[in-house]
Design a protein around this motif. Structure first.
Motif, short mmCIF file in Angstrom:
data_model
loop_
_atom_site.label_atom_id
_atom_site.label_comp_id
_atom_site.label_asym_id
_atom_site.label_seq_id
_atom_site.Cartn_x
_atom_site.Cartn_y
_atom_site.Cartn_z
N VAL A 139 34.24 41.01 40.43
CA VAL A 139 32.88 40.72 39.97
C VAL A 139 32.14 42.00 39.63
O VAL A 139 31.52 42.12 38.56
CB VAL A 139 32.10 39.91 41.03
N PHE A 140 32.18 42.99 40.52
CA PHE A 140 31.48 44.25 40.26
C PHE A 140 32.04 44.94 39.03
O PHE A 140 31.29 45.51 38.23
CB PHE A 140 31.59 45.18 41.47
N PHE A 141 33.37 44.90 38.86
CA PHE A 141 34.00 45.53 37.69
C PHE A 141 33.61 44.80 36.41
O PHE A 141 33.21 45.42 35.42
CB PHE A 141 35.52 45.51 37.86
N LEU A 142 33.71 43.47 36.41
CA LEU A 142 33.43 42.68 35.22
C LEU A 142 31.97 42.79 34.80
O LEU A 142 31.67 43.11 33.64
CB LEU A 142 33.78 41.21 35.47
N VAL A 143 31.06 42.55 35.74
CA VAL A 143 29.63 42.49 35.40
C VAL A 143 29.12 43.85 34.94
O VAL A 143 28.45 43.95 33.91
CB VAL A 143 28.81 41.98 36.60
N SER A 144 29.46 44.91 35.69
CA SER A 144 28.94 46.24 35.34
C SER A 144 29.43 46.69 33.98
O SER A 144 28.67 47.24 33.18
CB SER A 144 29.32 47.26 36.42
N PHE B 166 39.71 38.68 31.68
CA PHE B 166 39.58 39.13 33.07
C PHE B 166 38.67 38.19 33.85
O PHE B 166 38.91 37.89 35.02
CB PHE B 166 39.02 40.56 33.09
N GLY B 167 37.59 37.72 33.20
CA GLY B 167 36.68 36.79 33.85
C GLY B 167 37.36 35.49 34.23
O GLY B 167 37.14 34.93 35.32
N TYR B 168 38.22 34.98 33.34
CA TYR B 168 38.96 33.76 33.64
C TYR B 168 39.93 33.97 34.81
O TYR B 168 40.08 33.11 35.68
CB TYR B 168 39.73 33.28 32.41
N MET B 169 40.58 35.14 34.83
CA MET B 169 41.49 35.45 35.93
C MET B 169 40.74 35.55 37.26
O MET B 169 41.27 35.19 38.31
CB MET B 169 42.23 36.77 35.65
N LEU B 170 39.51 36.02 37.18
CA LEU B 170 38.69 36.19 38.39
C LEU B 170 38.41 34.86 39.08
O LEU B 170 38.21 34.80 40.29
CB LEU B 170 37.38 36.88 38.00
N LEU B 171 38.41 33.78 38.30
CA LEU B 171 38.14 32.46 38.87
C LEU B 171 39.23 32.01 39.83
O LEU B 171 38.97 31.18 40.71
CB LEU B 171 37.99 31.43 37.75
N LEU B 172 40.45 32.53 39.68
CA LEU B 172 41.56 32.10 40.53
C LEU B 172 41.31 32.41 42.01
O LEU B 172 41.31 31.49 42.84
CB LEU B 172 42.87 32.72 40.05
N PRO B 173 41.08 33.69 42.41
CA PRO B 173 40.79 33.95 43.82
C PRO B 173 39.49 33.31 44.28
O PRO B 173 39.34 32.91 45.45
CB PRO B 173 40.72 35.48 43.91
N ASN C 18 26.41 36.97 35.24
CA ASN C 18 25.97 37.21 36.62
C ASN C 18 26.01 35.96 37.49
O ASN C 18 25.76 36.05 38.69
CB ASN C 18 24.55 37.80 36.63
N LEU C 19 26.35 34.81 36.91
CA LEU C 19 26.61 33.64 37.74
C LEU C 19 27.80 33.90 38.66
O LEU C 19 27.89 33.34 39.75
CB LEU C 19 26.87 32.41 36.87
N SER C 20 28.70 34.78 38.22
CA SER C 20 29.81 35.19 39.09
C SER C 20 29.26 35.97 40.29
O SER C 20 29.79 35.86 41.40
CB SER C 20 30.82 36.05 38.32
N SER C 21 28.20 36.76 40.09
CA SER C 21 27.57 37.49 41.18
C SER C 21 26.88 36.54 42.16
O SER C 21 26.91 36.76 43.37
CB SER C 21 26.54 38.49 40.63
N VAL C 22 26.26 35.49 41.63
CA VAL C 22 25.63 34.49 42.50
C VAL C 22 26.70 33.82 43.37
O VAL C 22 26.51 33.64 44.58
CB VAL C 22 24.89 33.42 41.66
N SER C 23 27.82 33.48 42.73
CA SER C 23 28.92 32.83 43.47
C SER C 23 29.47 33.76 44.54
O SER C 23 29.74 33.34 45.67
CB SER C 23 30.03 32.42 42.50
N TYR C 24 29.62 35.07 44.20
CA TYR C 24 30.12 36.01 45.19
C TYR C 24 29.10 36.23 46.30
O TYR C 24 29.47 36.36 47.48
CB TYR C 24 30.47 37.35 44.53
N GLY C 25 27.81 36.25 45.96
CA GLY C 25 26.77 36.36 46.99
C GLY C 25 26.83 35.19 47.96
O GLY C 25 26.65 35.35 49.17
N PHE C 26 27.14 34.01 47.43
CA PHE C 26 27.30 32.82 48.27
C PHE C 26 28.50 33.00 49.20
O PHE C 26 28.47 32.59 50.37
CB PHE C 26 27.49 31.59 47.38
#
Length: 485
Positions: A128-133, A90-97, A23-31
């Protein structure tokens, strides 16, 4: 006995920690979502921080519009990703955008760079929504699955509030640097979480699945063996689990009903009016005669929303999902009616200055009750009401509805104000909340403390499970009675 076994179930703390990390990815997206609000004055300044000319109100509205529009299409593209795709990869790929978006803002010289960064934010949000959920759904045991699923709302609001607070103290450039640091923090911690055991079992990588389950179950051998057998049995029974298709969402009554439920919940979530209330935060404070700055008003609302998310996480296993959704719909409907009535009386030029506290109270209550139910509820319900083989596919369809509805409300709300007036818009949103209440009351089942199989059986119209429980209870009662006799 069942409650005692549930409390002794090993690995809950570890699962909670791994859920926080993802969920740190969710914090980053919230930012990413939150930086725009405090930075708009910098972009619309006669000497803007980006570009040679200040952005217009239409330019600003398209920033959010682009995010939602790209998020819609990005979520739809996730349909081509098969279920056997690694969650960690998928999480690693998500870091690119995510990283590219911040770099574009850091080095932005034209408005186009900001628009592209917003588009990349839409891709990030979809991922983020796809990965976390899905990841949280696949690593958590039934007893804490709801709590872990609700963490995404708390994490998003944490990121938004952090952006509001820091945005009032620093430039857009430094804000983007902080955002890049948050993304790096997600990368560093994400390395240490285990791969989804569901993915590993599906790929017949049994040894790796056992290692993953060992970490998730705190090394408890019997719990690992039981979880592994359960997953293997599920995959063996459901032959379509290897390659779920869009058509699988229409294969039986339970899946169709589940799809209708999540589509309705996400539609209701967006039309509950959170965007409208946040957009008019400054105006609502002005109606109350407040002298607070727009950024301070946003920080207050962000803090209240974070409190609501915390309450949702705390209450979701105590009060249940369905009850919180119903309370949320009633509360948001009432708050919209109060705000609409206040705006209407203002238009009629009544002297209501003595009641200036009412719109702020309605705003505060709205933000809390929205976060408690409709803010987190749809994501939690989505993670619980489908068979494991179609959860990912259903999540994508549900999130597509979420993005599309968000884009519609963002781009049409200004036109609705012209057509209906501010008070009319609030009354319209109140009607939407009332419809959501009826939808939840009629269709949404309670999923608290129930296994996925039990929920699916109920949606299929099967009552055998409950009958078996009742028979078992009767037999146990008779045996105890006979023993005493």
């Amino acid at each position: 006995m069942e409650k005692q076994e549930e409390l002794q179930e090993p690995g809950k703390l570890r699962q909670f920690v791994f859920a926080i990390i993802v969920n740190l990815s969710s914090v980053s997206y919230g930012f990413m979502m939150g930086w725009q609000s405090p930075s708009v004055p910098q972009l619309q300044n006669p000497l803007p921080v980006v570009g040679s000319e200040p952005m217009t109100d239409n330019n600003i509205s398209w920033m959010n519009g682009i995010l939602c529009l790209v998020g819609t299409f990005a979520t739809m593209l996730l349909l081509v990703i098969p279920d056997k795709f690694s969650r960690k990869r998928f999480g690693y790929m998500l870091l690119l955008p995510m990283i590219l978006s911040w770099l574009l803002i850091i080095f932005a010289t034209e408005h186009l760079h900001i628009y592209i960064a917003k588009a990349l934010s839409g891709i990030t949000g979809a991922g983020v929504f796809f990965l976390v959920s899905n990841y949280v759904s696949e690593i958590s045991c039934d007893s804490i699955r709801g709590i872990l699923a609700s963490l995404i709302g708390f994490s998003l609001n944490t990121g938004i509030l952090l952006a509001y607070i820091l945005g009032g103290m620093m430039s857009l450039y430094h804000l983007a640097v902080i955002g890049a640091i948050l993304s790096a923090l997600f990368l560093i911690t994400f390395v240490f979480i285990p791969e989804s055991p569901v993915y590993l079992v599906r790929e017949n990588r049994t040894r790796e699945a056992i290692k993953s389950l060992n970490r998730l179950k705190a090394g408890n051998t019997s719990a690992v063996e039981q979880a592994l057998s359960h997953l293997q049995l599920q995959i063996k029974e459901v032959t379509s689990m290897r390659s779920a298709k869009l058509s699988d969402l229409f294969r039986d009554k339970a899946t169709i009903k589940g799809l209708i439920i999540i589509l309705g919940l996400f539609f209701g979530q967006q039309f509950a009016g959170i965007f409208a209330v946040i957009s008019y935060t400054e105006s609502i404070f002005q109606m109350a005669g407040s002298s607070l700055s727009p950024n301070t008003s946003s920080v207050i609302v962000g803090a209240i929303m974070l409190l609501g998310s915390f309450l949702s996480t705390s209450l979701i296993e105590r009060m249940g999902r369905r009850l919180l959704l119903l309370i949320s719909c009633v509360g948001t409907c009432t708050c919209h009616c109060v705000l609409g009535a206040f705006c209407y009386l203002q238009n009629l030029e009544y002297d209501i200055s003595a009641y200036g506290w009412i719109p702020i109270a309605a705003l505060s209550i709205f933000v809390i009750v929205y976060a408690v139910g409709m803010g987190n509820g749809p994501v939690v319900i989505m993670s619980e009401i489908f068979s494991r083989d179609v959860t990912s596919m259903a999540s994508i369809v549900g999130l597509t509805m979420c993005w599309a509805a968000s884009f519609v409300i963002i781009k049409t709300f200004a036109d609705l104000i012209v057509l209906l007036g501010t008070h009319g818009c609030f009354f319209f949103l109140a009607i939407c909340c009332a419809c959501s209440f009826l939808f939840c009351f009629i269709l949404v089942p309670e999923t608290k403390g129930r296994t996925r199989e039990d929920i699916v059986n109920e949606l299929n119209g099967e009552v055998q499970y409950e009958k078996n429980k009742n028979v078992k209870h009767i037999i146990e009662t008779d045996l105890v009675h006979a023993t005493h006799v």
